[in-house]
Scaffold this motif. Sequence first.
Motif, PDB file in Angstrom:
ATOM      1  N   MET A 178       0.895  -1.183   0.004  1.00 38.56           N
ATOM      2  CA  MET A 178       0.175  -0.014  -0.158  1.00 38.56           C
ATOM      3  C   MET A 178       0.934   1.163  -0.095  1.00 38.56           C
ATOM      4  SD  MET A 178      -2.655   1.253   2.969  1.00 38.56           S
ATOM      5  CE  MET A 178      -4.140  -0.015   2.471  1.00 38.56           C
ATOM      6  N   ARG A 179       0.447   2.133  -0.841  1.00 40.17           N
ATOM      7  CA  ARG A 179       1.200   3.500  -0.798  1.00 40.17           C
ATOM      8  C   ARG A 179       0.935   4.344   0.492  1.00 40.17           C
ATOM      9  NH1 ARG A 179       0.843   5.959  -6.926  1.00 40.17           N
ATOM     10  NH2 ARG A 179      -1.503   5.023  -6.660  1.00 40.17           N
ATOM     11  N   GLU A 180       1.841   5.056   0.704  1.00 44.06           N
ATOM     12  CA  GLU A 180       1.708   5.833   2.112  1.00 44.06           C
ATOM     13  C   GLU A 180       1.919   7.381   1.651  1.00 44.06           C
ATOM     14  OE1 GLU A 180       2.865   2.881   5.815  1.00 44.06           O
ATOM     15  OE2 GLU A 180       4.431   3.801   4.591  1.00 44.06           O
ATOM     16  N   ALA A 181       0.862   8.155   2.430  1.00 45.88           N
ATOM     17  CA  ALA A 181       1.313   9.759   2.037  1.00 45.88           C
ATOM     18  C   ALA A 181       1.431  10.225   3.429  1.00 45.88           C
ATOM     19  CB  ALA A 181       0.100  10.179   1.286  1.00 45.88           C
ATOM     20  N   LEU A 182       2.056  11.471   3.428  1.00 41.62           N
ATOM     21  CA  LEU A 182       2.133  12.328   4.682  1.00 41.62           C
ATOM     22  C   LEU A 182       1.590  13.441   4.192  1.00 41.62           C
ATOM     23  CD1 LEU A 182       3.073  13.043   7.462  1.00 41.62           C
ATOM     24  CD2 LEU A 182       5.313  13.842   6.418  1.00 41.62           C
ATOM     25  N   ILE A 183       0.471  14.071   5.076  1.00 40.84           N
ATOM     26  CA  ILE A 183      -0.069  15.615   4.912  1.00 40.84           C
ATOM     27  C   ILE A 183       0.531  16.048   6.127  1.00 40.84           C
ATOM     28  CG2 ILE A 183      -2.194  16.597   4.485  1.00 40.84           C
ATOM     29  CD1 ILE A 183      -3.369  13.980   3.749  1.00 40.84           C
ATOM     30  N   VAL A 184       1.137  17.312   5.938  1.00 38.73           N
ATOM     31  CA  VAL A 184       1.612  18.268   6.981  1.00 38.73           C
ATOM     32  C   VAL A 184       0.869  19.462   6.751  1.00 38.73           C
ATOM     33  CG1 VAL A 184       3.546  19.159   7.995  1.00 38.73           C
ATOM     34  CG2 VAL A 184       3.759  16.982   6.952  1.00 38.73           C
ATOM     35  N   TRP A 185       0.001  19.865   7.809  1.00 37.84           N
ATOM     36  CA  TRP A 185      -0.919  21.086   7.759  1.00 37.84           C
ATOM     37  C   TRP A 185      -0.633  21.995   9.117  1.00 37.84           C
ATOM     38  CZ3 TRP A 185      -4.051  22.088  11.830  1.00 37.84           C
ATOM     39  CH2 TRP A 185      -4.371  21.356  12.634  1.00 37.84           C
ATOM     40  N   GLY A 186      -0.644  23.446   8.781  1.00 38.57           N
ATOM     41  CA  GLY A 186      -0.699  24.345   9.685  1.00 38.57           C
ATOM     42  C   GLY A 186      -0.482  25.631   8.851  1.00 38.57           C
ATOM     43  N   GLY A 187       0.243  26.562   9.675  1.00 40.62           N
ATOM     44  CA  GLY A 187       0.386  27.955   9.281  1.00 40.62           C
ATOM     45  C   GLY A 187      -0.928  28.870   9.274  1.00 40.62           C
ATOM     46  N   TRP A 188      -0.803  29.600   8.375  1.00 44.85           N
ATOM     47  CA  TRP A 188      -2.111  30.726   8.390  1.00 44.85           C
ATOM     48  C   TRP A 188      -3.523  30.100   8.501  1.00 44.85           C
ATOM     49  CZ3 TRP A 188      -5.175  33.105   4.217  1.00 44.85           C
ATOM     50  CH2 TRP A 188      -5.913  34.236   4.622  1.00 44.85           C
ATOM     51  N   ALA A 189      -4.220  30.388   9.291  1.00 45.48           N
ATOM     52  CA  ALA A 189      -5.468  29.848   9.445  1.00 45.48           C
ATOM     53  C   ALA A 189      -6.540  30.085   8.245  1.00 45.48           C
ATOM     54  CB  ALA A 189      -6.148  29.976  10.818  1.00 45.48           C
ATOM     55  N   GLY A 190      -6.186  31.239   7.708  1.00 43.39           N
ATOM     56  CA  GLY A 190      -7.226  31.594   6.708  1.00 43.39           C
ATOM     57  C   GLY A 190      -7.122  30.562   5.391  1.00 43.39           C
ATOM     58  N   HIS A 191      -6.301  29.931   5.269  1.00 45.01           N
ATOM     59  CA  HIS A 191      -6.556  28.885   4.184  1.00 45.01           C
ATOM     60  C   HIS A 191      -7.209  27.539   4.651  1.00 45.01           C
ATOM     61  CE1 HIS A 191      -3.300  30.832   1.356  1.00 45.01           C
ATOM     62  NE2 HIS A 191      -4.445  31.085   1.154  1.00 45.01           N
ATOM     63  N   GLU A 192      -7.703  27.518   6.019  1.00 49.42           N
ATOM     64  CA  GLU A 192      -8.180  26.336   6.621  1.00 49.42           C
ATOM     65  C   GLU A 192      -7.457  25.127   6.430  1.00 49.42           C
ATOM     66  OE1 GLU A 192     -12.211  26.150   4.783  1.00 49.42           O
ATOM     67  OE2 GLU A 192     -12.839  28.267   5.497  1.00 49.42           O
ATOM     68  N   PRO A 193      -6.243  25.154   6.669  1.00 46.04           N
ATOM     69  CA  PRO A 193      -5.227  23.976   6.558  1.00 46.04           C
ATOM     70  C   PRO A 193      -5.791  22.531   6.953  1.00 46.04           C
ATOM     71  CG  PRO A 193      -4.361  25.498   8.241  1.00 46.04           C
ATOM     72  CD  PRO A 193      -5.547  26.286   7.579  1.00 46.04           C
ATOM     73  N   GLU A 194      -6.479  22.577   8.495  1.00 50.27           N
ATOM     74  CA  GLU A 194      -6.835  21.380   8.743  1.00 50.27           C
ATOM     75  C   GLU A 194      -8.085  20.731   8.057  1.00 50.27           C
ATOM     76  OE1 GLU A 194      -8.228  19.643  13.173  1.00 50.27           O
ATOM     77  OE2 GLU A 194      -8.075  21.822  12.979  1.00 50.27           O
ATOM     78  N   GLN A 195      -8.996  21.817   7.716  1.00 52.90           N
ATOM     79  CA  GLN A 195     -10.136  21.405   6.839  1.00 52.90           C
ATOM     80  C   GLN A 195      -9.590  20.811   5.481  1.00 52.90           C
ATOM     81  OE1 GLN A 195      -9.894  24.106   8.617  1.00 52.90           O
ATOM     82  NE2 GLN A 195     -11.679  24.982   9.167  1.00 52.90           N
ATOM     83  N   CYS A 196      -8.654  21.576   5.054  1.00 54.09           N
ATOM     84  CA  CYS A 196      -8.373  21.143   3.742  1.00 54.09           C
ATOM     85  C   CYS A 196      -7.528  19.825   3.762  1.00 54.09           C
ATOM     86  CB  CYS A 196      -7.380  22.131   3.215  1.00 54.09           C
ATOM     87  SG  CYS A 196      -8.418  23.448   2.558  1.00 54.09           S
ATOM     88  N   ALA A 197      -6.584  19.628   4.493  1.00 53.35           N
ATOM     89  CA  ALA A 197      -6.064  18.353   4.929  1.00 53.35           C
ATOM     90  C   ALA A 197      -6.895  17.022   5.036  1.00 53.35           C
ATOM     91  CB  ALA A 197      -4.987  18.352   6.237  1.00 53.35           C
ATOM     92  N   ALA A 198      -8.010  17.409   5.715  1.00 55.49           N
ATOM     93  CA  ALA A 198      -9.115  16.304   5.810  1.00 55.49           C
ATOM     94  C   ALA A 198      -9.508  16.032   4.486  1.00 55.49           C
ATOM     95  CB  ALA A 198     -10.134  16.558   6.728  1.00 55.49           C
ATOM     96  N   VAL A 199      -9.792  16.843   3.548  1.00 57.43           N
ATOM     97  CA  VAL A 199     -10.306  16.678   2.237  1.00 57.43           C
ATOM     98  C   VAL A 199      -9.396  15.819   1.527  1.00 57.43           C
ATOM     99  CG1 VAL A 199     -11.198  17.715   0.145  1.00 57.43           C
ATOM    100  CG2 VAL A 199     -11.818  18.510   2.251  1.00 57.43           C
TER     101      VAL A 199
END
Length: 215
Positions: free
Chosen positions: A1-22
């Motif tokens: 199985m291929r594995e991917a790392l998503i690293v989110w944070g920084g400026w909250a205006g870009h909604e990084p946590e929500q985008c990371a979930a998508v």
Amino acid sequence: MREALIVWGGWAGHEPEQCAAVVADLLQEAGFKTYLENTTEAFADPSIAELSLIVPIFTMSKIEKEELDNLTRAVQGGAGLAGFHGGMADAFREAVEYQFMVGGQWVAHPGNIIDYTVEITKPEDPIMQGLPSSFAYRSEQYYMHVDPSNEVLATTRFTGDHASWIDGTVMPVVWKRRHGAGRVFYSALGHVAAEFTHPEMREILRRGMLWAARD
């Protein structure tokens, strides 16, 4: 199985946590095992060199030298790098080695949220096949400093309504490139999580991540 790392944070205006979930959902639907982290310290882990894909969603902020060195080594060694909007191309503004790897850096979005058109320039590319030759989009229209070695897949044209001196300028919106043995994909579309409901935006990013991921 291929594995991917998503690293989110920084400026909250870009909604990084929500985008990371998508993004995680998109990759899981494609058969990936995903890991989500919200600190740049994740880039310092030597094990990222074995991943198929790394997705940064980290507008602005800073990255430590050892974190950046490990990240660039991983991509040069074959790990894929893919991302969108400011989460990838307005991250770590002081880190020129990171910008060299990404292939561009955001510098302006005249008019802020506006209506504009995206033109597909390489319809024969597998990432773009079957999509409309152009489509309307409403978001920040990114003006960027870009690497001439990028393979540009889509562009947009500025009208000059918000900055007269760039009237008619054609700017890359989507590109792919190589960095060492790694594949790098970028799309300027996707200011906030709600933009993932736009079918072309979502499909371009999905295909781009799959293209960048190491088999």
